[in-house]
Enzyme design. Structure first.
Site, PDB file in Angstrom:
ATOM      1  N   THR A  32      46.366  -9.292  -9.032  1.00  0.00           N
ATOM      2  CA  THR A  32      45.581  -8.163  -8.236  1.00  0.00           C
ATOM      3  C   THR A  32      45.078  -8.849  -6.832  1.00  0.00           C
ATOM      4  OG1 THR A  32      43.273  -9.330  -8.999  1.00  0.00           O
ATOM      5  CG2 THR A  32      44.199  -7.486 -10.448  1.00  0.00           C
ATOM      6  N   ASP A  56      39.396  -5.386  -4.498  1.00  0.00           N
ATOM      7  CA  ASP A  56      38.573  -6.381  -3.912  1.00  0.00           C
ATOM      8  C   ASP A  56      37.357  -6.674  -4.781  1.00  0.00           C
ATOM      9  OD1 ASP A  56      36.301  -7.279  -2.401  1.00  0.00           O
ATOM     10  OD2 ASP A  56      36.932  -5.951  -0.700  1.00  0.00           O
ATOM     11  N   ASN A  83      40.369 -16.614  -8.959  1.00  0.00           N
ATOM     12  CA  ASN A  83      40.823 -17.490  -7.804  1.00  0.00           C
ATOM     13  C   ASN A  83      40.394 -16.917  -6.688  1.00  0.00           C
ATOM     14  OD1 ASN A  83      42.952 -19.087  -6.562  1.00  0.00           O
ATOM     15  ND2 ASN A  83      43.671 -16.975  -5.955  1.00  0.00           N
ATOM     16  N   SER A 134      36.954 -23.199  -8.827  1.00  0.00           N
ATOM     17  CA  SER A 134      36.031 -23.793  -7.940  1.00  0.00           C
ATOM     18  C   SER A 134      36.707 -24.777  -6.778  1.00  0.00           C
ATOM     19  CB  SER A 134      34.967 -24.347  -9.058  1.00  0.00           C
ATOM     20  OG  SER A 134      33.799 -24.975  -8.381  1.00  0.00           O
ATOM     21  N   TYR A 148      29.227 -21.944   1.376  1.00  0.00           N
ATOM     22  CA  TYR A 148      30.398 -22.156   0.289  1.00  0.00           C
ATOM     23  C   TYR A 148      29.987 -22.768  -0.995  1.00  0.00           C
ATOM     24  CZ  TYR A 148      35.169 -23.192  -1.338  1.00  0.00           C
ATOM     25  OH  TYR A 148      36.378 -23.511  -1.628  1.00  0.00           O
ATOM     26  N   LYS A 152      29.827 -21.965  -4.890  1.00  0.00           N
ATOM     27  CA  LYS A 152      30.985 -22.657  -5.869  1.00  0.00           C
ATOM     28  C   LYS A 152      29.883 -23.320  -6.712  1.00  0.00           C
ATOM     29  CE  LYS A 152      35.098 -21.395  -4.398  1.00  0.00           C
ATOM     30  NZ  LYS A 152      35.861 -20.814  -5.413  1.00  0.00           N
ATOM     31  N   THR A 183      46.676 -24.018   2.100  1.00  0.00           N
ATOM     32  CA  THR A 183      47.023 -22.908   1.631  1.00  0.00           C
ATOM     33  C   THR A 183      46.409 -21.811   2.829  1.00  0.00           C
ATOM     34  OG1 THR A 183      44.848 -22.553   0.902  1.00  0.00           O
ATOM     35  CG2 THR A 183      46.507 -23.430  -0.672  1.00  0.00           C
TER      36      THR A 183
END
Ligand SMILES: NC(=O)c1ccc[n+]([C@@H]2O[C@H](COP(=O)([O-])OP(=O)(O)OC[C@H]3O[C@@H](n4cnc5c(N)ncnc54)[C@H](OP(=O)(O)O)[C@@H]3O)[C@@H](O)[C@H]2O)c1
Length: 279
Positions: A32, A56, A83, A134, A148, A152, A183
């Site tokens: 997705t 989303d 993810n 995480s 952030y 998390k 990434t």
């Protein structure tokens, strides 16, 4: 034996690499993402072993619809990978209300929506393994990442609780904690105009360190995807899977410091018990 995975945020980074590796070895993937066209190349290569859903994760209704559709299309789903996520890189006063809301909506509430949507199906199956992505920053902290971390650390507390609640149904949950890895994460960090007041503080130090060309992201995204696949293949489901020497070392130091600080407050903690001896 081939397994079936449901993964969020598969347009790039860990989600995309995981999808590629699973398909390459013959597994089925419900991938997705917000931009389904980003997987056109994999669709052409892997046919109906790849099911693609536009998603989303901030839209709870859409999450329920897409999760239901994926289970209907694929029958059984063995692994659900939460993810999708990104980082806000700003000191506490620099970020805007909208930046704060958006990162919490995505990383914390988005993951919660997916777990709540998947659980009725996993309970009906009597099996399933949820991998909650995480970060080292789910247990350690770095200045400029407060929002952030809020997302998390929040999802770590949620996940640890849910793991206990769902174990009786035969459903397992592992919190995956990658360290710094090249990434799309770095390039897509959401930043804010810098306040000069924070320049000579730890937030400024971190900003300069990250901007330095010699800043190293030590981990290999392919190896991180492989470690997640190996974990599922092993049949084990530890509550946490630290991935990267930076994660291991930073979390180790953070936990040791927390424990030492906690222990240093023992007398105060016990002093407020109703029948405690007065000092
Ligand atoms: N790379 C690292 O150093 C690192 C370290 C620890 C943890 N992590 C975590 O790893 C996870 C994946 O990140 P990554 O490193 O692979 O970065 P990435 O390459 O930027 O991938 C992030 C993915 O999340 C998706 N996403 C963001 N917001 C979304 C939303 N509202 N709905 C659906 N998808 C959304 C992105 O989709 P779009 O293309 O549509 O934006 C993209 O597919 C994140 O949870 C991140 O916090 C990364």
């Amino acid at each position: 034996m081939s397994t079936t995975w449901f993964i969020t945020g598969t347009s790039s980074g860990f989600g995309r690499i995981l999808t590629e590796r699973l398909l390459r070895r013959g597994d089925r993937v419900a991938a997705t993402l917000r931009r389904p066209e980003a997987l056109d190349d994999l669709r052409a290569l892997h046919g109906d072993r790849l099911w693609v859903g536009r998603l989303d994760v901030t839209d709870a209704e859409q999450v329920r619809t897409v999760v239901d559709q994926a289970f209907k299309a694929l029958g059984q789903i063995d692994v659900v990978v939460n993810n999708a996520g990104y980082g806000v890189f700003a000191s506490v006063e620099e970020a805007t209300d909208e930046q704060i809301r958006s990162v919490i909506d995505t990383n914390l509430l988005g993951s919660i929506h997916v777990v709540r949507a998947a659980l009725p199906h996993l309970r009906a199956q009597g099996s399933g393994h949820i991998l909650q992505v995480s970060t080292a920053g789910g247990q350690a902290v770095y200045p400029n990442f407060s929002y952030y971390h809020a997302s998390k650390w929040g999802i770590e507390g949620f996940s640890e609780t849910v793991a206990r609640e769902i174990a009786p149904f035969g459903i397992r949950l592992t919190i995956v904690e990658p360290g710094a890895t090249p990434t799309g994460f770095g390039p897509s960090l959401d930043t804010a105009p810098v306040m000069p007041e924070y320049e000579n503080t730890p937030a400024g130090d971190v900003r300069r360190a990250v901007a330095d060309a010699s800043f190293v992201l030590p981990n290999d995204p392919g190896r991180i995807a492989d470690a997640m696949i190996d974990l599922v293949d092993s049949g084990r489901a530890p509550l946490r899977l630290p991935l990267g020497s930076d994660t291991y070392d930073d979390v180790q130091s953070a936990l040791a410091a927390r424990l030492a600080e906690h222990e240093s407050q023992r007398d105060v903690a016990y002093s407020v018990v109703k029948d405690a001896a007065t000092p």
